[in-house]
Scaffold this active site. Structure first.
Site, PDB file in Angstrom:
ATOM      1  N   GLU A  36       1.109  -0.306  -4.973  1.00 20.01           N
ATOM      2  CA  GLU A  36       0.183   0.751  -5.362  1.00 20.01           C
ATOM      3  C   GLU A  36       0.938   2.069  -5.397  1.00 20.01           C
ATOM      4  O   GLU A  36       1.265   2.647  -4.363  1.00 20.01           O
ATOM      5  CB  GLU A  36      -0.977   0.860  -4.366  1.00 20.01           C
ATOM      6  CG  GLU A  36      -1.948   1.975  -4.691  1.00 20.01           C
ATOM      7  CD  GLU A  36      -2.276   2.873  -3.509  1.00 20.01           C
ATOM      8  OE1 GLU A  36      -3.049   3.834  -3.705  1.00 20.01           O
ATOM      9  OE2 GLU A  36      -1.753   2.641  -2.411  1.00 20.01           O
ATOM     10  N   ASP A  83       0.826  -1.198   0.000  1.00 18.72           N
ATOM     11  CA  ASP A  83       0.000   0.000   0.000  1.00 18.72           C
ATOM     12  C   ASP A  83       0.866   1.255   0.000  1.00 18.72           C
ATOM     13  O   ASP A  83       1.898   1.324   0.670  1.00 18.72           O
ATOM     14  CB  ASP A  83      -0.891  -0.010   1.250  1.00 18.72           C
ATOM     15  CG  ASP A  83      -1.825   1.180   1.310  1.00 18.72           C
ATOM     16  OD1 ASP A  83      -2.631   1.326   0.391  1.00 18.72           O
ATOM     17  OD2 ASP A  83      -1.729   1.966   2.278  1.00 18.72           O
TER      18      ASP A  83
END
Length: 488
Positions: free
Chosen positions: A264, A234
């Protein structure tokens, strides 16, 4: 070898009932039949409460086992449920992928006092105060866990910044002062907002040697505790890329050599994405944000979008072996900070553009497959996704030939290989009905092709030279396959 397909098995507005891990375990057979090879699971770690989607991370060592933040289970269930879901996937040859949230921590147990400088939220390099003392919720000692698995406690000096001053009851962005403090180096972080090290909550200082050592210890514990096959990282845009590259390298050298990883990095810039890939020495994949934004724009513009440019500036075009392609995810869905929801009429076309091609690793969004309920409801596309996954599983192989010669109507063919000889001819239009003259090769001459998606009812007979005219309805997608190749 079957084409790989991933599913993001959650969306933002799932019910807070602790049943999601159980639902996933029960769904494993269906996912296997669908052709899913990887499942991206939501964050399994204890957050700020049972209703936390998983990104307000509190304790990396609590997988739904200890009574903390008012709950034992997480939003998705207990540690036992989590392990059972992982086992169910692995038993069917599906790789479970854990969503790893390292950028920040939230919900500290006690306040501490320390020196900060307040910075401009739009330019974190600009100081807008002199040094002064504040209080922050930066002491994490996890009273519900009582040092089980790890006795590491977090203090203010393990963080670079925070957004709430509990002493003066003020919000802002505060850079913590001290020895070797400050944001990550500019060359190691995204430069949006001057320096985008700080994102939210208590921002972890990856320069601190105690932090680096602790996270390595945690990685050992986590990968020895659950049989996970991969990581989704993340918010890597906000994490020192040197640290993250070294962290993944360490895991593969010392813990799990075959760990699959994708990150991400939410940036609509091919230059920044490829620069990041090079800086991490191509160690892991990235989600293809540029392609998603192309889909969003195409859905908004309709016939005014030139379909010949649909892959422009995308990772799918420039670095396909490192591209995780997607149409929607939990960040882009309705009501979220990065909302860029693809128009419903274009979603089947967008999924055709990732599932019926061979570049990248396509990822299906749970909210698109099962729908979303509540205030931000959206339709389910399960029927067409089932059809597209069937075609991907059985027909998207061999030489791929593009026919991108019209701004409103494009197509391509996959000619098949020895293992999967029945190919596919794909046509899509963002305007009126049309057709595309394409070749399926002389080996298919005389064969009768049908649109497996059912959008066109007629049959197409392949000519002796392998060529045929494949029709498509307006604003639609058709996938033509040999009628006799159907698996009943």
């Amino acid at each position: 070898m079957i084409n790989e397909t991933m599913i993001q098995y959650f969306e933002w507005y799932l019910p807070d009932d602790g049943k999601h891990w159980q639902h996933l375990a029960e769904d494993a057979d269906h996912l296997k039949e669908l052709g899913i090879s990887k499942v991206w699971m939501p964050p399994a770690f204890k957050g700020t409460g049972s209703n936390d989607v998983g990104y307000g991370i509190y304790d990396l060592y609590d997988l739904g086992e200890f009574h903390q933040k008012g709950t034992v289970r997480t939003k998705y269930g207990t540690k036992e449920d989590y392990q059972a879901a992982i086992n169910a996937l692995k038993e069917r040859g599906i790789m479970p992928i854990a969503d790893i949230v390292l950028n920040h921590k939230s919900g500290g147990d006690d306040k501490e006092r320390f020196q900060v400088i307040r910075v401009n939220p739009d330019n974190r390099q600009e100081k807008i105060s002199e040094p002064y003392e504040i209080e922050g919720w930066t002491h994490f000692h996890f009273p519900g866990r009582q040092d089980t698995y790890s006795d590491f406690h977090w203090h203010w000096y393990h963080f670079t910044g925070l957004d709430y001053d509990a002493l003066h009851h003020e919000t802002g962005i505060y850079m913590i002062l001290g020895d070797n403090k400050g944001w990550a180096k500019n060359e190691s972080i995204d430069l949006e907002k001057g320096n985008y090290d700080y994102l939210m909550f208590d921002d972890i200082d990856f320069k601190h040697p105690e932090v680096a050592a602790h996270l390595k210890e945690w990685a050992h514990w986590f990968l020895e505790t659950v049989a996970i096959g991969g990581f989704r990282l993340d918010a890597v845009k906000h994490i020192d890329r040197e640290f993250m590259a070294g962290f993944i390298r360490y895991i593969r050298q010392h813990i799990r050599p075959d760990l699959y990883v994708f990150g991400e990095y939410w940036k609509d810039s091919n230059y920044d994405m490829t620069d990041y890939l090079n800086d991490i020495e191509l160690q892991y994949d990235l989600i293809d944000v540029m392609l998603h934004m192309n889909f969003y724009e195409a859905g908004q513009k309709g016939r005014d979008f030139d379909l010949r440019t649909i892959f422009d500036d995308s990772l799918m075009a420039s670095n396909p072996q490192f591209a995780v392609t997607f149409v929607e995810n939990h960040d882009s869905q309705k009501g979220q900070a990065l909302e860029s929801t693809v128009a419903e009429w274009f979603k089947p076309l967008a999924y055709g553009l990732i599932l019926l091609r061979q570049e990248g690793l396509p990822c299906i969004f749970y909210g698109d497959y099962y729908g979303v309920k509540g205030d931000f409801a959206q339709a389910a596309f399960q029927e067409v996704l089932d059809q597209l996954c069937y075609i991907r599983k059985h027909h998207v192989y061999g030489e791929q030939v593009d026919y991108f010669d019209h701004g409103n109507c494009i197509g391509w063919t996959c000619l098949g290989n020895n293992e999967h000889p029945a190919g596919v001819a794909v046509v899509l239009s963002n305007s009126e009905a049309g057709w595309k003259e394409m070749s399926m090769g002389s080996l298919n001459s005389g064969k009768v092709f049908i649109d497996y998606l059912g959008n066109c009812s007629e049959e197409v007979v392949i000519g002796q030279d392998g060529w045929a005219s494949f029709p498509v309805q307006g604003g639609s997608l058709s996938a033509w396959i040999d009628k006799e190749s159907l698996l009943f």
